[in-house]
Enzyme design. Structure first.
Site, short mmCIF file in Angstrom:
data_model
loop_
_atom_site.label_atom_id
_atom_site.label_comp_id
_atom_site.label_asym_id
_atom_site.label_seq_id
_atom_site.Cartn_x
_atom_site.Cartn_y
_atom_site.Cartn_z
CG ASP A 35 -2.00 -1.00 1.22
OD1 ASP A 35 -2.05 -1.79 0.26
OD2 ASP A 35 -2.80 -1.02 2.17
CG ASP A 36 0.19 3.78 2.05
OD1 ASP A 36 -0.98 3.55 1.70
OD2 ASP A 36 0.54 3.81 3.24
CG HIS A 86 -4.41 2.74 -0.92
ND1 HIS A 86 -5.24 1.90 -0.20
CD2 HIS A 86 -3.48 3.18 -0.03
CE1 HIS A 86 -4.83 1.84 1.06
NE2 HIS A 86 -3.77 2.62 1.19
CG HIS A 90 -3.36 7.23 2.66
ND1 HIS A 90 -3.50 7.23 4.03
CD2 HIS A 90 -2.99 5.97 2.31
CE1 HIS A 90 -3.21 6.02 4.50
NE2 HIS A 90 -2.90 5.24 3.48
CG HIS A 195 1.96 -0.04 4.53
ND1 HIS A 195 1.67 -1.05 5.43
CD2 HIS A 195 0.81 0.66 4.34
CE1 HIS A 195 0.39 -0.98 5.76
NE2 HIS A 195 -0.16 0.04 5.12
#
Length: 227
Positions: A35-36, A86, A90, A195
């Site tokens: 993620d991210d 995503h 965020h 992440h």
């Protein structure tokens, strides 16, 4: 005090059956997710680690990071990994009104499918796969309102959660704990969260190579989310 489960409780999965928490199978297939990103240096390092084991993964990207680092985003696709949405910034769904949340997801979708960042030729062909994979979505923090989720499903999205949380983002755990979170809880069908972010890198740098080594030795197969 921890405010999260490393292993998602089965009651949570039963309470929210329209979210994908794991993908059961009898072939020891598991699903690494990141993620991210994309994040300079870190995402590239992750790709190198995965490549050593011919492991495929799914990257839930933030739209603003895609726009800022298209060359890294393209490299994810070029290496045969899958892309998920995503949000663009965020966003925490619990703290965002529905219209703003859905619009932000659309911004990210546009960034994912903005083909002017994709070179011509073979990589352009692969971008079509990326387009399809953009219809998987993971809410930041795992926080999304029921109405937001309904609207996303109407737009064709599949909402992907997780079975195992590495907790690499947690500055209060050791890198050894991060590794143990994964290897002691993973089973066939597990969706695992790491992440590719600056905040998580201290734990990720230690845990990811050892995770890949340990699970490979135990005959697990690393695949992309198959939706």
């Amino acid at each position: 005090m921890k405010t999260y489960w490393v292993k998602t409780h089965y009651l949570i999965k039963k309470l929210f059956p329209k979210y994908v928490w794991d993908i059961p199978n009898n072939e020891k297939k598991i699903y690494l997710t990141f993620d991210d990103g994309p994040t300079p240096k870190i995402t590239t390092w992750v790709l190198d680690q995965l490549g050593q084991y011919n492991a495929k993964a799914t990257f839930f990207c933030i739209g603003k990071n895609i726009t800022a680092h298209p060359e890294i985003f393209n490299k994810i696709i070029e290496k045969g990994h899958a892309i998920g949405n995503h949000t663009h910034n965020h966003l925490n769904g619990w703290k965002t009104i529905g219209e703003d949340y859905l619009e932000n997801i659309s911004f990210c979708e546009n960034a994912i499918n903005n083909l002017h960042t994709i070179p011509k030729g073979e990589l352009a062909k692969q971008s079509k796969i990326c387009y399809l994979k953009s219809k998987i979505f993971r809410p930041p923090y795992g926080k999304i309102k029921a109405a937001q989720a309904r609207q996303l499903r109407k737009k064709g999205y599949i909402i992907i959660m997780w079975d195992v949380l590495s907790a690499d983002f947690d500055q209060n755990i050791t890198k050894e704990e991060c590794l143990n979170n994964v290897i002691s809880n993973t089973q066939s069908g597990s969706i695992i969260v790491f992440h590719d972010s600056i905040k998580a890198f201290k734990n990720l740098e230690y845990a990811l190579p050892k995770t890949l080594e340990h699970l490979s030795k135990n005959n697990f197969v690393f695949e992309t989310i198959p939706y």
